[in-house]
Write an enzyme that holds these catalytic residues in place. Structure first.
Site, PDB file in Angstrom:
ATOM      1  N   GLU A 128       0.809  -1.239   0.000  1.00  0.00           N
ATOM      2  CA  GLU A 128       0.000   0.000   0.000  1.00  0.00           C
ATOM      3  C   GLU A 128       0.837   1.282   0.000  1.00  0.00           C
ATOM      4  OE1 GLU A 128      -2.788  -0.336   3.254  1.00  0.00           O
ATOM      5  OE2 GLU A 128      -3.799  -2.041   2.339  1.00  0.00           O
ATOM      6  N   ASN A 171       2.155  -5.314  -3.083  1.00  0.00           N
ATOM      7  CA  ASN A 171       0.748  -5.637  -2.788  1.00  0.00           C
ATOM      8  C   ASN A 171      -0.028  -4.343  -2.546  1.00  0.00           C
ATOM      9  OD1 ASN A 171      -1.162  -7.843  -2.086  1.00  0.00           O
ATOM     10  ND2 ASN A 171      -1.108  -6.983  -0.006  1.00  0.00           N
ATOM     11  N   HIS A 208     -10.333  -6.312  -2.335  1.00  0.00           N
ATOM     12  CA  HIS A 208     -11.443  -6.143  -1.386  1.00  0.00           C
ATOM     13  C   HIS A 208     -12.579  -5.448  -2.138  1.00  0.00           C
ATOM     14  CE1 HIS A 208      -9.018  -7.306   2.044  1.00  0.00           C
ATOM     15  NE2 HIS A 208      -8.085  -6.454   1.692  1.00  0.00           N
ATOM     16  N   GLU A 237      -6.054 -10.881  -0.999  1.00  0.00           N
ATOM     17  CA  GLU A 237      -6.893 -10.599   0.180  1.00  0.00           C
ATOM     18  C   GLU A 237      -8.361 -10.568  -0.210  1.00  0.00           C
ATOM     19  OE1 GLU A 237      -5.519  -7.158   2.386  1.00  0.00           O
ATOM     20  OE2 GLU A 237      -3.417  -7.677   2.057  1.00  0.00           O
ATOM     21  N   ASP A 239     -12.101 -10.544  -0.672  1.00  0.00           N
ATOM     22  CA  ASP A 239     -13.404 -10.642  -0.018  1.00  0.00           C
ATOM     23  C   ASP A 239     -14.379  -9.773  -0.798  1.00  0.00           C
ATOM     24  OD1 ASP A 239     -12.577  -8.124   0.995  1.00  0.00           O
ATOM     25  OD2 ASP A 239     -12.414  -8.845   3.054  1.00  0.00           O
TER      26      ASP A 239
HETATM   27  C1  XIL Z   1      -6.394  -6.121   8.371  1.00  0.00           C
HETATM   28  C2  XIL Z   1      -6.713  -7.282   9.307  1.00  0.00           C
HETATM   29  O1  XIL Z   1      -7.606  -8.145   8.646  1.00  0.00           O
HETATM   30  C3  XIL Z   1      -7.329  -6.757  10.590  1.00  0.00           C
HETATM   31  O2  XIL Z   1      -7.472  -7.811  11.530  1.00  0.00           O
HETATM   32  C4  XIL Z   1      -6.454  -5.648  11.181  1.00  0.00           C
HETATM   33  O3  XIL Z   1      -7.109  -5.092  12.300  1.00  0.00           O
HETATM   34  C5  XIL Z   1      -6.164  -4.576  10.160  1.00  0.00           C
HETATM   35  O4  XIL Z   1      -5.583  -5.159   9.014  1.00  0.00           O
HETATM   36  N1  XIL Z   1      -4.998  -4.535   3.725  1.00  0.00           N
HETATM   37  C6  XIL Z   1      -4.002  -5.360   4.219  1.00  0.00           C
HETATM   38  C7  XIL Z   1      -4.271  -6.215   5.398  1.00  0.00           C
HETATM   39  O5  XIL Z   1      -2.938  -5.448   3.593  1.00  0.00           O
HETATM   40  O6  XIL Z   1      -3.126  -6.392   6.196  1.00  0.00           O
HETATM   41  C8  XIL Z   1      -5.392  -5.674   6.230  1.00  0.00           C
HETATM   42  O7  XIL Z   1      -5.675  -6.624   7.255  1.00  0.00           O
HETATM   43  C9  XIL Z   1      -6.609  -5.385   5.369  1.00  0.00           C
HETATM   44  C10 XIL Z   1      -6.284  -4.354   4.324  1.00  0.00           C
END
Ligand code: XIL
Length: 304
Positions: A128, A171, A208, A237, A239
């Site tokens: 990020e 990422n 996401h 990641e 979802d």
């Molecule tokens: C999130 C986790 O799922 C949570 O438990 C935590 O509180 C915050 O981070 N991008 C990412 C992940 O790269 O590491 C994040 O994970 C979600 C967004």
């Protein structure tokens, strides 16, 4: 095949889940993890604030729990994440000079990667680093402010030396739409790294999705464009907020897009049952709170 991991393996891919160490002792959680998935990503346990909360003092315990669980069952492990502006301890944010930030960053990468050398198939080296919106600019962080743009390539060079066998990924989220300014900025960086020999092996699309930010129509094209630069793409990641048929259709489109590009090497969903999702009140995952398979699960399995 009758499980996500086995079905993905038949297509030469992995299918993983983000895992939390504190749930491994729950029998339903462990049963579904072990049955369905052949890769894990520690959800928080490898982040800087857990693993090096004070300078030079490493706490590998929680991440080791996940690594040991996965290794004992032949699962792959994604490392997440080495350099990120968030979940960063105060001692790093407060460093004042470029030299100090550079030393802290390189020591952190070396310490963590040495501990897990040979065990991690892919590392999210930098997470990020770009802003949302139309600027395509870098996000403000202690790394960006003190070191400048070169912090990203420096992190990748350090990571390559620390574990030459690991795939090194950049990422990010909101880089799913091929036309978005943020996607173009990351694309340009990867192209520049490849042209100058900066070691990078993969791009992680966090993916996401929700109603504000659905699966883009050009998602497969976007994956193919990154792959054409000579890097693998991993969906890291995943979802998707929603339920029922609409959610299932979105999940199916993501799986189909990955399978259509040979360099899209694996998919990780960001949690197992809905109630453990980071989207606290949502239902974005493949299993409901009773670990029943949702329509989205059936769609993913059928698409694999
Ligand atoms: C999130 C986790 O799922 C949570 O438990 C935590 O509180 C915050 O981070 N991008 C990412 C992940 O790269 O590491 C994040 O994970 C979600 C967004």
């Amino acid at each position: 095949a009758s499980t996500l991991g086995a079905a993905a393996a038949e297509k030469g891919r992995y299918f993983g889940a983000a895992v939390a160490a504190n749930h491994l002792g729950e029998s339903q959680y462990a049963t579904v993890l072990d049955r369905e998935f052949n890769s894990v990503t520690p959800e928080n346990e490898m982040k800087w604030d857990t693993i090096e909360a004070s300078r030079g003092s490493f706490n590998f315990g929680p991440a080791d729990q996940i690594v040991n669980h996965a290794q004992g069952r032949g699962m792959k492990i994604r490392g997440h994440t080495l350099v990120w502006h968030s979940q960063l301890p105060g001692w790093v944010s407060n460093l004042q000079t470029a030299t100090d930030v550079r030393n802290a960053m390189n020591s952190h990468i070396n310490g963590v990667m040495a501990h897990y050398r040979g065990k991690i198939h892919s590392w999210d080296v930098v997470n990020e680093a770009f802003q949302d919106g139309s600027s395509g600019a870098r996000r403000s962080s202690v790394f960006q402010q003190r070191i400048g743009n070169s912090f990203i390539e420096e992190a990748f060079r350090t990571a390559r030396a620390a574990d030459p066998a690991a795939k090194l990924c950049y990422n990010d989220y909101n880089i799913d739409d091929a036309n978005a300014a943020k996607t173009r900025a990351v694309y340009n960086m990867v192209q520049d790294f490849k042209s100058r020999g900066v070691p990078i092996d993969c791009v992680g699309l966090q993916s996401h999705f929700n109603s504000q930010s659905p699966v883009p129509g050009n998602y497969q094209q976007n994956i193919a464009q990154f792959a054409a630069l000579g890097v693998d793409v991993q969906i890291t990641e995943l979802d998707i907020e929603g339920s029922g048929t609409a959610q299932a259709n979105s999940y199916r489109s993501v799986v189909n897009a990955c399978l259509a590009v040979s360099r899209c090497t694996g998919i990780t969903v960001w949690g197992i049952p809905d109630h453990y999702s980071w989207r606290a009140s949502g239902t974005p995952l493949l299993f409901d709170r009773n670990y029943n398979k949702k329509p989205a699960y059936d769609a993913v399995l059928a698409a694999l």
